[in-house]
Design an enzyme around this catalytic site. Structure first.
Site, PDB file in Angstrom:
ATOM      1  N   GLU A  53      32.578  25.089  -4.970  1.00 42.35           N
ATOM      2  CA  GLU A  53      32.737  25.496  -6.399  1.00 42.35           C
ATOM      3  C   GLU A  53      33.832  24.673  -6.640  1.00 42.35           C
ATOM      4  OE1 GLU A  53      31.234  29.234  -4.333  1.00 42.35           O
ATOM      5  OE2 GLU A  53      31.939  27.322  -3.621  1.00 42.35           O
ATOM      6  N   ARG A 184      22.634  19.284  19.233  1.00 40.85           N
ATOM      7  CA  ARG A 184      23.922  19.516  19.985  1.00 40.85           C
ATOM      8  C   ARG A 184      25.137  19.672  18.989  1.00 40.85           C
ATOM      9  NH1 ARG A 184      24.107  16.389  25.783  1.00 40.85           N
ATOM     10  NH2 ARG A 184      22.483  17.440  26.936  1.00 40.85           N
TER      11      ARG A 184
END
Length: 382
Positions: A53, A184
Site C-alpha cells: 500500500e 525449497r
C-alpha cells in the site's frame, strides 16, 4: 464489479512478485485507481521494507485523493518494522478500499475497522479464496500455531524411492529436481532425519534456481550420532538447526556448536525420538511459515501418522524398480482400509518426463511414533 475484479487480479499478480522473499510476512499486492485509470501500484517484496500500500501511494502521489485502493490483504493497523498502512491511507485521502482477504494475524488485523471508523468506504472478500490460496502457508501458520508442512518424495511407477541397495540418484529428471529447489526457496525450513543425513549426505540448499535466501536446514538426531563431516554441518552457505534429546552427549553438542550449528534439546517420545510437536512449536516461534519435509520412509511415516502433513508433492518417474526397493513410507501402517488417511487431488502436472501429484488431506488419523533414524533414503541428495 467486473472492473473491480480486473484491478484485484492485478493486485494478486503483483503480490506474486514477492514469492520466496517476504517470509515471515504474507504476499501482498496493491493498486490505486482514479476514475478507471491506474495511478499507483506496489508489492511487498522484503520483510522490513515498505508494504504494498505504501509503495502504491508513493507512486500515486496527489492522484490518490478520492481514489480506490485495491489490496489483496487487509491493511495493517499496528506499528511493526514499518508504520501502520491505515495511517498512510487516511493521510493520502483514499475514498474507497477494496480488500481481498482479512488478515488472520490478530497483531496486524484491525485495519478494516480503523478505515471504516474514519469514514472510508471499505469492501471485503473480492477474490478472497484466491488470496487465501496465494498465502495458504501464512494463513495456516497464523491460525494453527505451527508451520504449514509440505511433504515431498520422488518414486518409480512401482512405488520405490530407492533400489534395494539404497541408490536413489536419480529417481526423477532434471526438471523435477529443479522444481524441488524452487520449493525449497519458497519454504522457511527444510527438515530431514538422521538416517538421510548419514546415508545420503545431502546439502539441502537451493542451487538449481535463484533464491532470495537459503532455508533453515533442520535435522532430527536424538542422540547426536551423526558424524561431524556431513555437508549439512557446513554452515557457511546455509544455517542448520539440530534437534536432539537429553541422551545426547555434551561433548558432541559443543563440537557441533564450534562448526556453527545451532543445537537444541527437545523432549523425547516414549520411543526415545524427538517429539515432532515440540519441533513444530519451536519452528513456529521462529516464524517459519512453511516447512518442507524431505525425510526418509520412517520419519515421513511419523509425520503422516501424527497428522502433521498439510500437503504432499509426489514426483512419479516413468521407471520401474522391479524388485524389493525402498518405499516412501515405513511402519506398522493401517490394519483396515477404513483406517487409512484419505487425500484430495489438488493438481496433476507434467514436469519434464515426470509427473507431479499435489494432494491435501481430506481427513487425518492418529499416529504411532516411529524412529526417525532408520532406513531414511529418498531424493534428499540434491
Amino acid at each position: 464489479m467486473d472492473g473491480d475484479r480486473h484491478w484485484m487480479e492485478q493486485a494478486v499478480a503483483l503480490a506474486a512478485l514477492g514469492e520466496g522473499q517476504t517470509m515471515p510476512n504474507p504476499l501482498v499486492g496493491a493498486v490505486i485507481v482514479q476514475q478507471g485509470r491506474l495511478v499507483g501500484q506496489g508489492a511487498h517484496l522484503w520483510p522490513g521494507e515498505p508494504h504494498a500500500e505504501i509503495l502504491a501511494l508513493a507512486q500515486a502521489g496527489k492522484a490518490a485523493r478520492g481514489a480506490t485502493l485495491f489490496v489483496t490483504l487487509e491493511p495493517c493497523n499496528h506499528w511493526g518494522r514499518t508504520p501502520p498502512c491505515t495511517h498512510a491511507i487516511l493521510e493520502a485521502g483514499i475514498a474507497r478500499v477494496v480488500v481481498g482477504a482479512c488478515d488472520p494475524n490478530p497483531v496486524a488485523a484491525g485495519g478494516i475497522a480503523a478505515l471504516t471508523a474514519a469514514g472510508v468506504e471499505v469492501e471485503t472478500g473480492l477474490l478472497e479464496t484466491v488470496v487465501q490460496e496465494q498465502n495458504r502457508a501464512f494463513f495456516f501458520a497464523v491460525t494453527h500455531g505451527r508451520p504449514y508442512v509440505v511433504a515431498k518424495w520422488a518414486m518409480t511407477l512401482d512405488g520405490r524411492v530407492a533400489t534395494v541397495s539404497g541408490d536413489s540418484r536419480w529417481v526423477t529428471g532434471e526438471a523435477a529436481r529443479r522444481e524441488v529447489h524452487r520449493l525449497r526457496a519458497q519454504s522457511g525450513a527444510v527438515l530431514v532425519g538422521r538416517g538421510t543425513v548419514a546415508a545420503d549426505d545431502p546439502q539441502l540448499t537451493v542451487r538449481l534456481v535463484s533464491a532470495a535466501r537459503q532455508p533453515l536446514r533442520v535435522v532430527l538426531d536424538s542422540q547426536l550420532r551423526l558424524p561431524l563431516d556431513r555437508k549439512i554441518f557446513d554452515t557457511r552457505d546455509a544455517p542448520t538447526l539440530l534437534f536432539h534429546t537429553e541422551k545426547a552427549s555434551s561433548q558432541k553438542q559443543a563440537a557441533l556448536r564450534e562448526r556453527g550449528v545451532e543445537v537444541l534439546q527437545c523432549p523425547s517420545t516414549e520411543a526415545g525420538t524427538v517429539d515432532l510437536s515440540e519441533v513444530l512449536a519451536e519452528l513456529a516461534r521462529r516464524q517459519i511459515r512453511q516447512l518442507l519435509v524431505e525425510a526418509g520412509p520412517q520419519l515421513m511415516s511419523t509425520f503422516l501418522r501424527q497428522g502433521f502433513v498439510d500437503e504432499m508433492w509426489i514426483y512419479i518417474a516413468p521407471a520401474v524398480e522391479g524388485g524389493a526397493g525402498r518405499p516412501p513410507t515405513l511402519g506398522s501402517g493401517a490394519v483396515r482400509m477404513a483406517e487409512v488417511s484419505r487425500w484430495e487431488w489438488v493438481e496433476t502436472t507434467r514436469i519434464g518426463d515426470d509427473l507431479r501429484l499435489t494432494l491435501r488431506p481430506r481427513q487425518q488419523s492418529g499416529a504411532q511414533t516411529d524412529q526417525e533414524s532408520g532406513g531414511e533414503r529418498g531424493e534428499s541428495l540434491v
